[in-house]
Design a protein around this motif. Sequence first.
Motif, PDB file in Angstrom:
ATOM      1  N   TRP A 151     -91.383 105.660  -9.552  1.00 62.85           N
ATOM      2  CA  TRP A 151     -92.320 105.747 -10.677  1.00 62.85           C
ATOM      3  C   TRP A 151     -92.396 107.151 -11.265  1.00 62.85           C
ATOM      4  CZ3 TRP A 151     -96.500 108.968 -10.970  1.00 62.85           C
ATOM      5  CH2 TRP A 151     -96.989 109.523  -9.772  1.00 62.85           C
ATOM      6  N   LEU A 152     -92.250 108.185 -10.423  1.00 63.97           N
ATOM      7  CA  LEU A 152     -92.469 109.557 -10.882  1.00 63.97           C
ATOM      8  C   LEU A 152     -91.374 110.033 -11.827  1.00 63.97           C
ATOM      9  CD1 LEU A 152     -94.152 112.112 -10.780  1.00 63.97           C
ATOM     10  CD2 LEU A 152     -93.000 112.730  -8.639  1.00 63.97           C
ATOM     11  N   LEU A 153     -90.128 109.707 -11.542  1.00 67.92           N
ATOM     12  CA  LEU A 153     -89.041 110.127 -12.420  1.00 67.92           C
ATOM     13  C   LEU A 153     -89.148 109.434 -13.776  1.00 67.92           C
ATOM     14  CD1 LEU A 153     -86.101 110.144  -9.852  1.00 67.92           C
ATOM     15  CD2 LEU A 153     -87.389 112.112 -10.710  1.00 67.92           C
ATOM     16  N   GLN A 154     -89.540 108.184 -13.761  1.00 68.58           N
ATOM     17  CA  GLN A 154     -89.773 107.465 -15.016  1.00 68.58           C
ATOM     18  C   GLN A 154     -90.878 108.147 -15.815  1.00 68.58           C
ATOM     19  OE1 GLN A 154     -90.802 103.242 -14.611  1.00 68.58           O
ATOM     20  NE2 GLN A 154     -92.136 103.446 -16.394  1.00 68.58           N
ATOM     21  N   GLN A 155     -91.948 108.530 -15.127  1.00 69.10           N
ATOM     22  CA  GLN A 155     -93.062 109.189 -15.812  1.00 69.10           C
ATOM     23  C   GLN A 155     -92.635 110.525 -16.414  1.00 69.10           C
ATOM     24  OE1 GLN A 155     -96.607 111.096 -13.725  1.00 69.10           O
ATOM     25  NE2 GLN A 155     -97.530 109.193 -14.445  1.00 69.10           N
TER      26      GLN A 155
END
Length: 410
Positions: free
Chosen positions: A264-268
């Motif tokens: 989720w963090l890389l997408q964010q």
Amino acid sequence: MAITETSLPSTLIRYKKEVESELHSILSWWMEHMPDKNNDGFYGSVSNINVHDPNAVKGLVLNSRILWTFSAAYSLTKNSLHLNFATEAFNYILRYFVDEELDGAYWSLNADGSVHDGRKQIYGIAFCIYGLAEYYKISKNKKALEVAVQFYEAIEKHSFDEIKNGYWEAFTRNWQPIDDLRLSDKDSNEAKTMNTHLHIVEAYTNLYSIWPDEKLKEQIINLLNLFDTCFINKKNHHYNLFFDNDWNLKSTLQSYGHDIEAAWLLQQCAEIIKDTNTTQNFRQLALPVTEATLEMIDKDGGMWYEYEEATDKMIYEKHSWPQAEAMIGFLNAYQVSGEERWLLQSLQSWNFIKQNIIDKENGEWFWGLTKDDNLMDKEKAGFWKCPYHSGRACLEVIYRIDKLLIQKKL
């Protein structure tokens, strides 16, 4: 348990209310138990039964994560107590951790604020950038932005590998090569790691949100590309963790908490910098990475810790922080795909936390459980145990549910 169109609003609202309540409990515990009564700042360690250690070493990661958590929480709560606590963390970091002579920040301090370990660990400096940027958002304190940019430039100057790409792990206090690069005793002593790169891109992206510098954006895109080309194992969709200077893989260890966090963090990060192609890529990648973590979800909803493929050895422990990241990662997969199973999985992670991780008697979260479901006898707060994963999980779930309620017009 199926979620119908009729029951979806009440399910989401109940989930949000529960994590809102837990967020306030977490913040209250830290404000009550962490202020150092003998010295400035916060205690370096508080035990499983809330007994503080007045002599414990104070880590840069702990203090930076306190700064980030209370700054981020204030953006939601508007509670002046949270702002004041963040300001205490900010002032302590500036007064004691910042190396005014040689740039960067010290890795750890003694209880009285004197330098314990002056090494320049890039992971820690990245977290300092992350916290400083968040504090600037709520305070508009120019010094916070100034130091965050200064630390970014120090990382670029000393740690970025202009020839082979990526970032080296650590240096001596005066930025010379160091033999022991490890974050902790459990890590491999290698030049480049997934964990440090993940938190550099996280920090750089938070800095970009308040300081949209084009060179900074280029480095964020470069970091995201490294995750897509070097760190991800495209066959099993787990992230490789340890590399030498030449990007030769040096470990087959799999960390499920880091996998679900990266999902989720890389997408964010890609969404924040508004790079269309990168955003599309990491939205697509989020689902298979999240899917890959399901193999290590136990029947009670808890996520096992790590697996060493080379020796076929599983670490049968359920640490608290991967459960927090699972809450976000599975909810993100629901937002990306619309598949109900991911919302149910996020709720299952939250239920595991409620039943096993939250200390209902003394507050905060236990470190985790052993294979036999016994509590791990480790601290409530310390060098690594911080309010960052638990607090961020609550904040992310709150914001994401608000967005879902608006999108679905519920």
